[in-house]
Scaffold this motif. Structure first.
Motif, PDB file in Angstrom:
ATOM      1  N   GLY B  48       0.810  -1.206   0.000  1.00 23.44           N
ATOM      2  CA  GLY B  48       0.000   0.000   0.000  1.00 23.44           C
ATOM      3  C   GLY B  48       0.849   1.264   0.000  1.00 23.44           C
ATOM      4  N   PHE B  49       2.081   1.148   0.498  1.00 23.58           N
ATOM      5  CA  PHE B  49       2.969   2.303   0.556  1.00 23.58           C
ATOM      6  C   PHE B  49       3.936   2.367  -0.617  1.00 23.58           C
ATOM      7  N   PHE B  68       2.509   8.038   0.153  1.00 25.61           N
ATOM      8  CA  PHE B  68       1.205   8.029   0.804  1.00 25.61           C
ATOM      9  C   PHE B  68       0.088   8.300  -0.190  1.00 25.61           C
ATOM     10  N   ASN B  70      -1.315   6.402  -2.493  1.00 27.36           N
ATOM     11  CA  ASN B  70      -2.377   5.406  -2.587  1.00 27.36           C
ATOM     12  C   ASN B  70      -3.398   5.579  -1.484  1.00 27.36           C
ATOM     13  N   PHE B  71      -2.884   5.825  -0.274  1.00 31.54           N
ATOM     14  CA  PHE B  71      -3.795   5.999   0.850  1.00 31.54           C
ATOM     15  C   PHE B  71      -4.607   7.269   0.695  1.00 31.54           C
ATOM     16  N   GLN B 253      -2.708   0.394  -5.130  1.00 29.96           N
ATOM     17  CA  GLN B 253      -3.983   1.051  -4.830  1.00 29.96           C
ATOM     18  C   GLN B 253      -4.913   0.117  -4.074  1.00 29.96           C
ATOM     19  N   SER B 255      -4.060  -2.538  -2.386  1.00 28.25           N
ATOM     20  CA  SER B 255      -3.521  -2.856  -1.061  1.00 28.25           C
ATOM     21  C   SER B 255      -3.837  -1.755  -0.062  1.00 28.25           C
ATOM     22  N   ALA B 256      -3.717  -0.513  -0.504  1.00 30.08           N
ATOM     23  CA  ALA B 256      -4.029   0.597   0.399  1.00 30.08           C
ATOM     24  C   ALA B 256      -5.495   0.545   0.795  1.00 30.08           C
ATOM     25  N   THR B 259      -6.088  -2.301   3.175  1.00 27.74           N
ATOM     26  CA  THR B 259      -5.588  -1.977   4.509  1.00 27.74           C
ATOM     27  C   THR B 259      -6.597  -1.114   5.256  1.00 27.74           C
TER      28      THR B 259
END
Lengths: 444, 286, 286
Positions: B48-49, B68, B70-71, B253, B255-256, B259
Motif C-alpha cells: 500500500g505504501f 502516501f 495510494n492511501f 492502490q 492494497s491501500a 488496509t
C-alpha cells in the motif's frame, strides 16, 4: 453528534429544496470510467438541475447486479454500463430505452451529438431491429503487441498483418524462460469474456464457427480441433507459467513488466503499455494487427464497446439521456484531453472525429491507425468463414452464451493445465453446445 | 548419601538447562509461526505504501521510500462507507443480541423436549448458500423498499448471525455449574434477577467472544452487501470491491484500500481479544 | 412470565427471515427460469433436480466441497491446537503475540484471495516464486498445478486463528493444579496432553469443528477471486457452482434446485461430522 446530524439534515433539505433530480449510474471500475466519474462536476455545472450518483464495481459483480436489477425492474439505476453482448439481448427483452426515439424527440441534442460520427460497426453492435439502444463510451478490438527491442535482437520483423504461423515462429525464437522472458502471453483464465474472447477469434480465423445455419453445434469440426490444438500448444510451449489464471489484467502486468515477447489482446491496452507510470516497456512496444489463421481473415479480431444504456425501469429518462449523450460526445472527449493534458488518454474507438484529430494522431499515432482499422474491419454480422445464424465476433449473441462460453472456457483451461486432452475437451464442449441449441429452442 | 548429592545437583542443573533450552526453542517456534501468519498481511500493507511499479517488481522490493499517494486516493471515498459499515455492523450485532441472548438463556436453563431440535434447526438455517437465496431476497427487498437501506442490511446480517448467537450463548450458559443457578432460584430470584445478576456475569466472556465473532462476520460479508445495496447504504466490503478492476495494474492502490478496509475491524479485534482473554482468565474460577 | 416466551422473538424472526426466501427458492426450483429470458418460465417439475443428478460432474463438485471442508477443519484444528498450546505458556511478549495471532481471521475473504493470488502465489511476480528461485528451485504455478491445495492453504490461513482462539480459551479454564499433579506423578508431556488436555478440550473442539464445518461448506469468495472454480472444475464447490448457475448463466431455476440440495447435503455432512466427533449437541444441561 446531534449537531452533526442536524447539519447533515439541513444540507439534505437544502439540496432537495433546490429540486435537483438525482440519477444513479452503474459502471465498471476501468480507468476510463474513473475519469468520467471525476469529470462529473462539469456535467453538473452545465445541468444544475441534475445530480449524479455513482455505483462502481468490477465487471462481473456489476453485470450480475445490473442484470438482477433490470430483470426485476427494481429501477435502482438510471444509467447502466453494458457491453455489445448485452445490448441486443436486453433490447429484445424490452429492458432498455430506445435511444433513436430519444434523439428524434431532442433534435438539438441530435444535431450537436452527430450520430453519424460514431463508427459504424460499433453502432451496429449496439442496435437491435435497426434501433439504437446504447451509446458507446469506448470501443475496442484486438491486436498484436510486441517488443521491438527483442525482435531486433533476434533479427525478426513483425509484419503489419501477421499470421498465426508466423506468430508461432516468433514465439519460439523469443521464448527464454530462464531469463524470465516468455515468447507469447495469451489469455487462459476461463470465462466467456476472458480466454474465450481471444480463443474465439482464433476459431473464427481457423475457419470454425459455433453453430451452422440450422443451429447444429459444430465444435466437433476439424477447424475447432485445429484451432484448439494450435492455441494450447502455442501457450504450453512458449507461454509463461500459470496461464490458466491469466486474463487481461494479468497479461497486461506481464507485458508491461517486460516478460512477454508478444501479446494479443484488447486494443485498449495500447494506452496502458505506453503509459510510463504503468509500463516498463513504453519505448519498445510495437503494434500490429491481430493474427489471421489458415481459414479466413474474417473474425480474427473482436469488437467490444463499453456503452451507456438507459434501463426502461428508470423514471428519469430525460435526465439520463442528457448524461449519456454528454459522456459519449465529442465535447467530452475534448474535455478529457484537456483535463488529462494528453490526447493519448481519451476514450478510444468510438468516433471518426477522434481519429481525424491531428492532436490525437500525434499523441496516439503509433497505434491509432491499427485500432481504427481493426474496429472498422470487425463485422459482428459476418464473423466467420461460413455464414452463421447469430451476431457477434467473439461471442454468440444469445442469452445462453455466457454459460456456454464459460463452460467451454473451463474445458480450454483444462487442456492448458494438462487435465484434459483436446479431444476430450471438444467432445464435452460439443455436448454442451448441442444442449443449448436444443433446450433454447433454436433448433427447429 | 553425601556422595550422590553433588551428582543430583548437577543432574538438576542439567535438567533446568534442558528445560530452559526447550522453552527458548518453543518461544522461537511461536514467533516463527506468528511471522508466517502475519507475513501475507504485512506484505499487503507494505504494498500500500509502494508505487504501482514497485508493488509488482521482481525481485520483490523490501526497502523503499514510502508513498502516501495510494492511501490519500483511497481515503477520498472512504468516509461514507466506513460510516455505513459501523452503523450496519453495530445495528445488526445489537439486534442479534437482543433477540438471541434471551433465547439462548431460556434454552440453556429451561430446556424442553424440542430444545435440541430447535437449536439444530437454527444452525441449519446457516446451511443455505447465500447465492442460492439471493433472487427471492432481492425481490422481497425490492417490494419492502429495503434495497440500499441500512435497515435492510441490518436485518440481513441479523439473520446471518442470530443462529450463531443463540447457539453460542446457549453453549456458554450450559457450562455454568447448575448449583449456582439453583441457589439463586431457592433464594427466590426472579427470572430477570437470575439472568442479570447470576447468569450474565458468569457467561460474559463467552458472550463477548460471540459479539466479536458477529462483528467480524458482518464486517466481512461481501455478497449480500454488494447485491442488496448500491450506494447510500454500501458498507466497506463494497468499497473494497470497487477497487477491483479488470483493466489496469493497481496492486498498490488495492492494497491501500484493503488496509483501510480491514484496519477498523483489526483494531477492534485486537482490542476485544485482549479484553476477552483477560475476562476468560478471570472467569475460569469454576 | 414463562421463560419460554424469551425464545419466541428469535424463533419468529428466524422463521420469517429464512423460511420465506427458502420456500420461494423451493418454488423457483420447479421452473425453468433464465433471468435474461423473461417471458419464458415454464413449469418443469423435478426437471432441474434431474439435470443435477444426471450430470456426473456434480459428484465431483460435492467431493470438492467435502475435501476442502475436511482438509481445512483438520489443518486448522491441528495447527490451531499447536498455537494454543504454545500461547498458553509464559514467554516474552505473550500478550502482544496472542493478540496479533488473530489477525488473519479478521481479513475479508476477498482481500485474502487477492493478496494470495497476486502477491504471493503468482508464478512470475509472486513472493513465493521469488523464494523458491532464491533456493534454486523452479517457481511453482500454485493455482493451476495445485489448485485445491492452494485454496486449502488460503482458507486454513483464515480459519486457524479461530480454532486457536477457542482452543486457547478452553485451555485457560483447565485448572493448573491438575497439570501440576500429573507432572508430579511423572507424566510425560504426551501423556499429559492425551489424558488431561484432550478430554478437557472436547467441548471447545466440538464448537470449533461444528462451526467450521458449517461455515466452510459455504466458502466461495476465495474461489471466486482466485481460481474461478478451475482449472476445469477442480476447485468448483457447491456454493461456487450455485454462483455460476445463478450469476454466470442466470439459470435461476437450476441454481434454486442446487441451493435446496445444498441445504440437505450440508445437513447430512454436518450430522456425520457430529457423529464422528462422538458427542452431540447437548440440549440444555448435560
Amino acid at each position: 453528534m446531534n449537531k452533526l446530524y442536524a447539519v447533515s439534515l439541513m444540507l439534505g433539505l437544502g439540496s432537495s429544496a433546490f429540486a435537483a433530480t438525482t440519477i444513479t449510474i452503474a459502471t465498471v471500475n476501468n480507468p476510463d470510467m474513473v475519469t468520467m466519474q471525476k469529470l462529473t462536476p462539469e456535467f453538473e455545472k452545465q445541468n444544475p438541475d441534475i445530480k449524479v450518483k455513482w455505483v462502481v464495481l468490477p465487471e462481473n459483480e456489476l453485470r450480475q447486479k445490473i442484470t438482477l436489477d433490470v430483470a426485476s425492474k427494481a429501477g435502482t439505476f438510471d444509467i447502466a454500463t453494458v457491453g455489445t453482448y448485452e445490448v441486443p439481448i436486453w433490447a429484445k427483452n424490452g429492458w432498455l430505452e430506445d435511444l433513436s426515439a430519444q434523439f428524434t424527440k431532442n433534435p438539438d441534442i441530435a444535431k450537436s451529438y452527430d450520430l453519424n460520427d460514431v463508427l459504424e460497426p460499433v453502432r451496429l453492435g449496439l442496435s437491435y431491429n435497426k434501433k439504437l439502444y446504447a451509446l458507446p463510451f469506448y470501443a475496442e478490438s484486438s491486436m498484436t503487441f510486441y517488443r521491438k527491442d527483442l525482435f531486433a535482437q533476434a533479427n525478426l520483423k513483425m509484419p503489419v498483418k501477421p499470421t498465426w504461423t508466423q506468430i508461432e515462429r516468433f514465439a519460439k525464437a523469443l521464448h527464454k524462460p530462464e531469463k524470465g522472458q516468455y515468447g507469447i502471453c495469451l489469455r487462459g483464465l476461463p470465462g466467456w469474456g476472458e480466454n474465450m474472447a481471444v480463443f474465439g477469434t482464433v476459431v473464427n480465423t481457423f475457419g470454425g464457427r459455433w453453430f451452422d445455419m440450422d443451429w447444429n453445434a459444430t465444435l466437433n469440426s476439424p477447424e475447432w480441433k485445429k484451432a484448439m490444438t494450435f492455441y494450447t500448444d502455442l501457450i504450453k510451449k512458449y507461454g509463461p507459467p500459470g496461464v490458466t489464471s491469466n486474463g487481461f489484467t494479468e497479461n497486461l502486468t506481464l507485458f508491461a513488466q517486460g516478460k512477454c515477447g508478444m501479446w494479443i489482446d484488447a486494443t485498449v491496452a495500447a494506452g496502458f503499455v505506453t503509459d510510463p507510470a504503468q509500463s516498463k516497456v513504453v519505448a519498445n512496444v510495437g503494434f500490429a494487427n491481430s493474427p489471421t489463421g489458415p481459414g479466413t481473415p474474417r473474425g480474427s479480431n473482436w469488437l467490444w464497446a463499453w456503452s451507456l444504456a438507459v434501463p426502461k425501469s428508470t423514471t428519469h429518462e430525460a435526465e439520463a439521456f442528457k448524461f449519456v449523450t454528454w459522456a459519449t460526445s465529442k465535447e467530452y472527449i475534448a474535455l478529457v484531453a484537456k483535463e488529462k493534458g494528453s490526447w493519448a488518454s481519451v476514450p478510444p474507438g468510438t468516433r471518426n472525429s477522434t481519429y481525424q484529430n491531428p492532436e490525437y494522431k500525434k499523441a496516439a499515432g503509433a497505434f491509432a491507425g491499427i485500432v481504427l482499422d481493426s474496429i472498422k474491419r470487425a463485422d459482428p454480422t459476418k464473423p466467420t468463414k461460413d455464414p452463421v445464424p447469430y451476431q457477434g465476433v467473439q461471442f454468440v449473441g444469445i442469452p445462453e452464451f455466457q454459460a456456454l462460453g464459460t463452460q467451454v472456457g473451463q474445458y480450454l483451461a483444462g487442456v492448458l493445465s494438462g487435465q484434459m486432452t483436446v479431444d476430450q475437451a471438444l467432445k464435452q464442449a460439443q455436448t454442451a453446445a448441442e444442449k443449448v441449441s436444443k433446450d433454447g429452442g433454436y433448433q427447429k | 548419601m553425601t556422595t550422590t548429592l553433588p551428582s543430583n545437583r548437577a543432574k538438576a542443573a542439567r535438567k533446568d538447562l534442558l528445560v530452559h533450552i526447550k522453552g527458548s526453542l518453543l518461544t522461537v517456534l511461536t514467533y516463527l509461526l506468528l511471522f508466517l501468519f502475519l507475513f501475507p498481511l504485512v506484505w499487503m500493507v507494505l504494498a500500500g505504501f509502494k508505487t504501482e511499479a514497485q508493488a509488482f517488481a521482481t525481485p520483490p522490493i523490501f526497502f523503499f521510500t514510502p508513498t502516501f499517494e495510494n492511501f490519500a486516493r483511497a481515503l477520498e471515498t472512504y468516509g461514507p462507507f466506513l460510516k455505513n459499515s459501523v452503523l450496519i455492523v453495530g445495528g445488526s450485532t445489537l439486534l442479534a443480541f437482543l433477540l438471541g441472548v434471551p433465547a439462548g438463556f431460556t434454552m440453556a436453563l429451561y430446556p424442553g423436549k424440542r430444545t435440541k431440535s430447535t437449536l439444530l434447526w437454527m444452525l441449519s438455517t446457516k446451511m443455505m448458500p447465500p447465492v442460492g437465496v439471493i433472487v427471492p431476497l432481492f425481490l422481497i427487498f425490492r417490494d419492502a423498499r429495503l434495497l440500499d437501506t441500512h435497515l435492510g442490511l441490518i436485518l440481513m446480517f441479523t439473520t446471518i448471525n442470530l443462529p450463531l448467537v443463540v447457539w453460542m450463548v446457549h453453549s456458554y450458559i450450559s457450562e455454568i455449574p447448575f448449583g449456582i443457578i439453583e441457589a439463586a432460584k431457592v433464594d427466590g430470584a426472579s427470572l430477570w434477577q437470575e439472568f442479570f445478576q447470576v447468569v450474565l456475569p458468569l457467561a460474559l466472556p463467552g458472550i463477548a467472544s460471540t459479539a466479536l465473532l458477529c462483528v467480524i462476520f458482518a464486517w466481512n460479508e461481501v455478497f449480500f452487501a454488494v447485491n442488496l445495496t448500491s450506494s447510500d447504504a454500501s458498507p466497506l466490503s463494497v468499497y473494497i470491491s470497487s477497487f477491483k478492476t479488470s483493466e489496469g495494474l493497481f496492486w498498490a492502490q488495492m492494497s491501500a484500500a484493503a488496509t483501510l478496509t480491514i484496519a477498523p475491524v483489526m483494531l477492534f479485534g485486537w482490542f476485544a481479544q485482549r479484553q476477552l482473554i483477560r475476562g476468560l482468565t478471570f472467569g475460569a474460577v469454576k | 412470565m414463562p421463560a419460554v416466551l424469551l425464545l419466541v422473538p428469535a424463533l419468529v424472526y428466524l422463521i420469517v427471515a429464512t423460511q420465506v426466501p427458502f420456500l420461494m427458492t423451493v418454488y423457483y426450483s420447479f421452473f425453468k427460469w433464465n433471468l435474461t429470458i423473461p417471458d419464458d418460465r415454464p413449469f418443469v417439475g423435478f426437471g432441474n433436480y434431474l439435470t443435477l443428478f444426471t450430470d456426473s460432474q456434480n459428484l465431483h463438485v460435492m467431493l470438492n466441497t467435502v475435501v476442502l471442508m475436511l482438509s481445512v477443519v483438520v489443518l486448522s484444528v491441528v495447527i490451531g491446537a499447536l498455537i494454543a498450546l504454545l500461547l498458553n505458556r509464559p514467554f516474552f511478549g505473550r500478550p502482544v503475540v496472542r493478540t496479533l495471532f488473530i489477525s488473519s481471521f479478521l481479513v475479508m475473504p476477498v482481500v485474502t484471495a487477492v493478496v494470495w493470488k497476486n502477491m504471493l502465489m503468482n508464478p512470475v511476480f509472486g513472493f513465493f516464486a521469488w523464494v523458491s528461485q532464491q533456493l534454486g528451485l523452479p517457481a511453482v504455478d500454485f493455482l493451476s498445478q495445485y489448485p485445491m491445495q492452494s485454496i486449502v492453504a488460503m482458507v486454513t490461513w483464515e480459519w486457524t486463528p479461530f480454532a486457536a482462539l477457542i482452543l486457547l480459551t478452553g485451555l485457560q479454564s483447565l485448572p493448573e493444579d491438575q497439570l501440576e499433579a500429573a507432572r508430579l506423578d511423572g507424566c510425560t508431556p504426551l501423556q499429559e496432553f492425551w489424558y488431561i488436555v484432550l478430554p478437557h478440550w472436547m467441548r471447545s473442539l466440538e464448537v470449533v469443528i461444528l462451526l467450521e464445518t458449517i461455515f466452510l461448506m459455504q466458502v466461495y469468495g476465495e474461489i471466486y477471486t482466485s481460481t474461478s472454480g478451475g482449472p476445469g472444475i477442480s476447485t468448483t464447490t457447491i456454493p461456487y457452482f450455485i454462483y455460476q448457475k445463478a450469476f454466470a448463466e442466470y439459470n435461476i431455476g437450476l441454481a434454486s434446485a442446487a441451493g435446496v440440495l445444498a441445504v440437505l447435503f450440508t445437513n447430512m455432512v454436518s450430522s456425520v461430522v457430529l457423529r464422528i466427533i462422538g458427542r452431540n449437541i447437548s440440549g440444555g444441561k448435560a
